[in-house]
Enzyme design. Structure first.
Site, PDB file in Angstrom:
ATOM      1  N   CYS A   1      -6.477  -3.574   7.362  1.00  0.00           N
ATOM      2  CA  CYS A   1      -7.650  -2.598   6.914  1.00  0.00           C
ATOM      3  C   CYS A   1      -8.901  -3.452   6.308  1.00  0.00           C
ATOM      4  CB  CYS A   1      -7.341  -1.320   6.570  1.00  0.00           C
ATOM      5  SG  CYS A   1      -6.943  -1.546   4.573  1.00  0.00           S
TER       6      CYS A   1
ATOM      7  N   CYS B   1       0.823  -1.159   0.132  1.00  0.00           N
ATOM      8  CA  CYS B   1      -0.158  -0.029   0.116  1.00  0.00           C
ATOM      9  C   CYS B   1       0.763   1.331  -0.025  1.00  0.00           C
ATOM     10  CB  CYS B   1      -0.929  -0.114   1.102  1.00  0.00           C
ATOM     11  SG  CYS B   1      -2.310   1.320   1.212  1.00  0.00           S
TER      12      CYS B   1
END
Length: 394
Positions: A214, A118
């Site tokens: 997440c 990410c």
């Protein structure tokens, strides 16, 4: 450890009021304090929050980032600070660069680190480009890592607070990205950050830190992979290194190299029929054959770690073929170990460890630090290992 606010001189030209700084605001306390301190220091601050996934079950779930409640928190903080705030839909980019890679990595029998991907793609590639498009001179984040001005340009260093240091997850930051990035919290402790949040009256001052990946509700990685890749949980055999089939499993995605507990096989017996007492570990995953290979701890020993996609932040153009002494982290929670790192012509490296290490897993990162353990020299993705002579290679 510093408990005071550091000098927030970002080293940008001209008056601070004319220097636009984009802050990546996740809705947590760290990025919120980053935005608030930069605003207080006089910079032209713009907050950006990324919607990265279909939050669904994660809405209002504590311990996640970039979900519905976090976007609301980031917006609330921005309103209090009086700064512009934008929410960008990066869901398709995140799916392609992070979530799909996460699932495919598990299918290859690896143990992925999606937070690194990410940072490497969505945040420090795509968001950084967006910040430039907005006329920013820097992109600031709430990461606990230090950007230090060195004789050959900016360097990446471990945070002052060792318990919060995130340098392992930022090894893929390129020199070009590092020139544009700023990390105001790197010289602060977490205690100091929360103190500043209370002083500034931010609604997130007591918000807990993110714990899970997440997009993985409840930390159940296997369930996410099964939904993304039907058939990923096909059953197969649990096999000892000597070829003995010990039992069955419900999918290699439920196992990781180095795992000891929850393997799902009973005790073994030796040639005399006596119960064997040595514990078994997962030493290799063979997803093509749907096999989980187990064996004794010594079968996990790694003397040399093979690394690909190396990002180098040292003074040279790349990892020296002649080798460089370094402190190397092979997992995020592991203490660095002494090694010599040798570069190769394919952009990879061989990490020769001073002492064998156990449970080294493909898909994790090998991050190289200077001999003092402070400066990040670079890192790459673990592809495999070479075992010490006389042991069984995993």
């Amino acid at each position: 450890m510093s408990t005071t606010v550091p000098d927030l001189d970002l080293g940008l030209p001209g008056p601070r009021s004319a220097c636009r700084v984009v802050v990546a605001m996740s809705g947590g306390v760290d990025s919120s304090v980053t935005a608030a301190l930069l605003k207080e220091a006089g910079y032209d601050v713009v907050g950006i929050t990324l919607q990265l996934y279909d939050h669904g079950a994660a809405v209002a779930r504590k311990g996640a980032c970039c979900a519905g409640s976090d976007i609301h928190d980031a917006r609330t903080v921005a309103e209090r600070l009086g700064i512009p705030h934008y929410v960008l839909d990066y869901e398709s980019r995140f799916r392609e660069s992070v979530i799909d890679d996460f699932a495919d990595s598990y299918l290859r029998g690896e143990t992925p680190i999606p937070c690194v991907r990410c940072n490497q793609t969505v945040k420090f590639r795509d968001l950084l480009a967006t910040a430039r498009d907005l006329g920013a001179e820097a992109l600031a984040t709430g990461h606990y890592v230090r950007r230090v001005r060195g004789p050959h340009g900016p360097e990446l260093h471990r945070a002052v607070d060792p318990g919060k240091d995130q340098s392992y997850f930022l090894f893929a930051t390129t020199p070009e990205q590092l020139a544009f990035l700023r990390f105001p919290l790197g010289s602060m402790s977490k205690e100091a950050t929360r103190h500043e949040a209370r002083r500034l009256g931010l609604v997130v001052q007591d918000k807990p830190d993110s714990q899970d990946i997440c997009f993985v509700p409840n930390g159940n990685y296997a369930e996410v992979v099964k939904k993304l890749r039907p058939g990923a949980a096909d059953p197969g055999d649990i096999v000892h290194l000597d070829g003995t089939v010990l039992g069955r499993h419900d999918g290699v995605i439920h196992y990781t190299v180095g795992q000891r507990r929850g393997i799902g096989v009973g005790g073994r017996r030796d040639a005399e029929g006596e119960a064997a007492t040595d514990p078994l570990y997962v030493v290799r995953l063979d997803p093509d054959a749907r096999r989980v290979i187990v064996g004794p701890r010594e079968a996990l020993a790694a003397e040399t770690v093979l690394v690909g996609e190396v990002n180098w932040l040292g003074a040279a153009d790349g990892v020296p073929v002649s080798g460089v002494r370094a402190q190397v982290k092979l997992r995020s929670a592991q203490a660095p170990v002494t090694a010599t790192v040798y570069g190769d012509a394919a952009g990879g490296a061989r990490v020769v460890l001073e002492e064998p290490q156990y449970g080294v897993s493909a898909g994790q990162a090998a991050v190289f630090y200077g001999e003092d353990g402070a400066r990040v020299l670079g890192g790459g993705w673990i592809r495999g290992i070479e075992a010490p002579a006389g042991t069984v290679a995993a």
